[in-house]
Design a protein around this motif. Structure first.
Motif, PDB file in Angstrom:
ATOM      1  N   GLN A 102       1.108   4.159  -2.752  1.00 20.42           N
ATOM      2  CA  GLN A 102       0.621   5.691  -2.425  1.00 20.42           C
ATOM      3  C   GLN A 102       1.834   6.506  -2.916  1.00 20.42           C
ATOM      4  O   GLN A 102       1.716   7.462  -3.439  1.00 20.42           O
ATOM      5  CB  GLN A 102       0.650   5.845  -1.006  1.00 20.42           C
TER       6      GLN A 102
ATOM      7  N   GLN B  80       0.748  -1.093  -0.053  1.00 16.96           N
ATOM      8  CA  GLN B  80       0.247  -0.207   0.121  1.00 16.96           C
ATOM      9  C   GLN B  80       0.732   1.375   0.038  1.00 16.96           C
ATOM     10  O   GLN B  80       0.540   2.132  -0.874  1.00 16.96           O
ATOM     11  CB  GLN B  80      -0.767  -0.049   1.212  1.00 16.96           C
ATOM     12  N   ASN B  81       1.785   1.314   0.780  1.00 15.24           N
ATOM     13  CA  ASN B  81       2.626   2.312   1.017  1.00 15.24           C
ATOM     14  C   ASN B  81       3.416   2.716  -0.349  1.00 15.24           C
ATOM     15  O   ASN B  81       3.411   3.803  -0.766  1.00 15.24           O
ATOM     16  CB  ASN B  81       3.647   1.906   2.030  1.00 15.24           C
TER      17      ASN B  81
ATOM     18  N   GLN C 251       1.867   6.945  -6.539  1.00 15.17           N
ATOM     19  CA  GLN C 251       0.750   7.926  -6.676  1.00 15.17           C
ATOM     20  C   GLN C 251       1.148   9.321  -6.751  1.00 15.17           C
ATOM     21  O   GLN C 251       1.142  10.101  -7.630  1.00 15.17           O
ATOM     22  CB  GLN C 251      -0.287   7.633  -6.144  1.00 15.17           C
ATOM     23  N   ARG C 252       1.867   9.653  -5.426  1.00 14.39           N
ATOM     24  CA  ARG C 252       2.272  10.803  -5.080  1.00 14.39           C
ATOM     25  C   ARG C 252       3.208  11.485  -6.061  1.00 14.39           C
ATOM     26  O   ARG C 252       2.910  12.502  -6.615  1.00 14.39           O
ATOM     27  CB  ARG C 252       2.766  10.767  -3.785  1.00 14.39           C
TER      28      ARG C 252
END
Ligand code: FES
Lengths: 62, 200
Positions: free
Chosen positions: B25, B21-22, B28-29
Motif C-alpha cells: 500500500q 500488504q502494508n 502504491q501511495r
C-alpha cells in the motif's frame, strides 16, 4: 513591476567618469603634468568606494 | 496445546501478510503521488541563470569595473610621484649622431637618445636644416619612419603621420607631437644635446 533604475544610471555615470579620468591621467603623464596625473588617479580611486556605496544603497531597492 | 501452537503459527503468518500488504500500500501511495510538493509545475525552470544578468548583478559588475579602473591608474600615479620627486630634468650627455657627409639631404639616420632604448630619427630636411625626434609613435609606440616621398613621418601601425618640421601629428590617431631631440652641429658632425619637453 516598476523598478528603480537610479542605481544603474548612477553607476553608469561613475564608470564613465572612470574612463575619462584614466584617459586624462595617461595623457597628462605623457605631457609631464605630474600633478594632474596624481589628481586624476586619486579621483579614480575615490570613485571606487563611491560606486560601492551606491551599490549598497540601491541593491535592495525594488 | 497443539491447537494453540497452530493458532500462533497462523497468527505469525497473518502478521507477515499484513506487513506485506502494508508495504504494498505504501509503495502504491508513493507511486501515485506527484514527486514534488509544489503543484504549479515550475520546478523545471532554472532561475539560477536568470539572475546572472539582473539589475543587481549588473550593478555588481559596474562596481567591479570601477575597482579595476581605480587599480589601473595606480601605476600612473606612482610614476607621476616618481617624476615629481625626480625634480626637473637632468641634462642628458650629448651624443654624436652622424657625420654630415654621411647624411644626404632628404635622408634620415637612426640613433638612440637619451637611453639606448629610446630610438630616434635624425632627418636632414635641406642643406642646413636638421630635425630629430624620438620616433616612438605617440599613439601606441610603434616606430615611426621618415617617408621622403610624403615628406612626413609615417606610423605604419594605424596610419598616423607627423609633420617633420614641427613634430606635430597631422593625420591618424596620435594626439601629441613627437618629442623633439635638440641638436648641435660641430666639426662636420651632428650632436644630440637633449630632449625638448612639452610646453603645454
Ligand atoms: S601606433 Fe602610431 S598610429 Fe597607432
Amino acid at each position: 513591476m516598476k523598478r528603480s533604475w537610479r542605481g544603474v544610471i548612477l553607476l553608469c555615470i561613475v564608470l564613465f567618469l572612470n574612463i575619462i579620468c584614466t584617459q586624462k591621467a595617461v595623457n597628462a603623464y605623457y605631457f609631464e603634468h605630474y600633478r594632474s596625473v596624481i589628481m586624476y588617479a586619486l579621483f579614480n580611486i575615490l570613485l571606487f568606494p563611491a560606486a560601492y556605496l551606491i551599490y549598497r544603497r540601491e541593491r535592495d531597492v525594488r | 496445546m497443539d491447537k494453540d501452537q497452530d493458532q500462533e503459527v497462523q497468527c505469525a503468518e497473518c502478521v507477515k501478510q499484513k506487513h506485506i500488504q502494508n508495504l504494498q500500500q505504501k509503495q502504491q501511495r508513493k507511486n501515485d503521488q506527484i514527486p514534488f510538493e509544489e503543484n504549479n509545475y515550475t520546478h523545471n525552470i532554472r532561475k539560477g541563470d536568470e539572475r546572472l544578468l539582473d539589475r543587481r548583478a549588473f550593478m555588481k559588475t559596474m562596481v567591479g569595473a570601477a575597482g579595476v579602473f581605480a587599480v589601473s591608474t595606480l601605476p600612473w600615479g606612482a610614476l607621476a610621484v616618481k617624476g615629481l620627486a625626480g625634480g626637473g630634468h637632468q641634462d642628458d650627455p650629448p651624443l654624436r649622431i652622424t657625420d654630415i657627409a654621411d647624411l644626404p639631404v632628404g635622408e634620415a639616420a637612426k640613433f638612440a637618445y637619451p637611453g639606448k632604448h629610446d630610438s630616434a630619427l635624425l632627418i636632414r630636411l635641406s642643406e642646413n636644416e636638421y630635425k630629430a625626434y624620438q620616433n616612438a609613435c605617440t599613439h601606441l609606440k610603434c616606430p615611426v619612419f621618415w617617408s621622403k616621398e610624403k615628406d612626413e613621418l609615417v606610423c605604419p601601425c594605424h596610419h598616423g603621420a607627423f609633420d617633420a618640421r614641427t613634430g606635430k601629428p597631422t593625420a591618424g590617431p596620435p594626439q601629441r607631437p613627437l618629442p623633439e631631440v635638440l641638436l648641435r652641429q660641430e666639426g662636420g658632425a651632428v650632436y644630440a644635446t637633449g630632449v625638448k619637453h612639452y610646453e603645454t
